[in-house]
Motif scaffolding. Structure first.
Motif, PDB file in Angstrom:
ATOM      1  N   PHE A 129      46.949  43.980  44.980  1.00  0.00           N
ATOM      2  CA  PHE A 129      48.371  43.764  45.603  1.00  0.00           C
ATOM      3  C   PHE A 129      48.538  44.692  46.844  1.00  0.00           C
ATOM      4  O   PHE A 129      48.082  45.783  46.635  1.00  0.00           O
TER       5      PHE A 129
ATOM      6  N   SER B  50      57.585  44.884  49.460  1.00  0.00           N
ATOM      7  CA  SER B  50      56.777  43.743  48.638  1.00  0.00           C
ATOM      8  C   SER B  50      55.482  44.182  48.426  1.00  0.00           C
ATOM      9  O   SER B  50      54.791  44.438  49.191  1.00  0.00           O
TER      10      SER B  50
ATOM     11  N   THR C  49      52.260  42.401  47.303  1.00  0.00           N
ATOM     12  CA  THR C  49      51.893  40.971  47.433  1.00  0.00           C
ATOM     13  C   THR C  49      50.592  40.616  47.273  1.00  0.00           C
ATOM     14  O   THR C  49      49.775  41.671  47.767  1.00  0.00           O
TER      15      THR C  49
ATOM     16  N   SER D 263      49.927  35.419  50.035  1.00  0.00           N
ATOM     17  CA  SER D 263      51.318  35.846  50.324  1.00  0.00           C
ATOM     18  C   SER D 263      51.514  36.700  51.362  1.00  0.00           C
ATOM     19  O   SER D 263      52.040  36.646  52.269  1.00  0.00           O
TER      20      SER D 263
ATOM     21  N   LYS E  76      53.312  36.469  55.096  1.00  0.00           N
ATOM     22  CA  LYS E  76      54.475  37.211  55.119  1.00  0.00           C
ATOM     23  C   LYS E  76      54.476  37.964  56.462  1.00  0.00           C
ATOM     24  O   LYS E  76      55.288  38.234  57.036  1.00  0.00           O
TER      25      LYS E  76
END
Ligand code: ATP
Length: 142
Positions: free
Chosen positions: A21, A109, A111, A115, A119
């Motif tokens: 992430f 975030s 992510t 994503s 983003k």
């Protein structure tokens, strides 16, 4: 033209699932980008990136991955001035997923790659993310 130099990092964390992430911040101007900020007098790029990560996310324990160092350049306007900005990005792993935002940002975030790619606001940042992912796949993640 004025010159501004910043340093930052693609900060990532690996969750229990083994998935990676990435940490993105939403700047008060509205864009999504990685943690970064101006290099102060007496600091080198790594020190500046480390300090900015700490100040902007509260994350203290990061490990910088060797050999990842990518520069982006862009121009923006502040009042009547055009600023030429150079930002160097490192790649940094952390085990702390708890974020404490500073008042420079309005959201954060964690992510996954897809994503994060969607983003991130600017092409230069998307490009850095792709390079970070390539690095991780070729040299880091089994
Ligand atoms: P920092 O102190 O973290 O460097 P900042 O908010 O002072 O952050 P930027 O994130 O560089 O500075 O944003 C300044 C302006 O440049 C904003 O208007 C932003 O939309 C624009 N900007 C930011 N990143 C890019 C980019 N990669 N390409 C083009 N314009 C950008």
């Amino acid at each position: 033209m004025l010159l501004e130099r910043s340093a930052g990092a693609v900060v990532f964390s690996i969750k229990y699932s083994g998935n990676v992430f990435f940490l993105l911040l939403r700047y008060s101007a509205g864009h999504w980008d990685f943690p970064k900020g101006n290099i102060e007098d007496g600091e080198d790029e790594v020190q500046a990136a480390c300090r900015e990560i700490r100040e902007e996310t509260g994350i203290e324990n990061v490990v910088f991955l060797e050999g990842f160092n990518k520069k982006v350049e862009y121009n923006y306007r502040r009042h009547r001035n055009v600023i030429h900005k150079e930002v160097v990005f490192f790649l940094a792993k952390t085990d702390s997923q708890r974020v404490i935002l500073s008042n420079e940002h309005i959201a954060y975030s964690w992510t996954d790659f897809d994503s994060a790619l969607a983003k991130l606001t600017y092409m230069t940042a998307k490009d850095i993310l792709v390079k970070a992912q390539d690095y991780l796949k070729s040299r880091y993640i089994k």
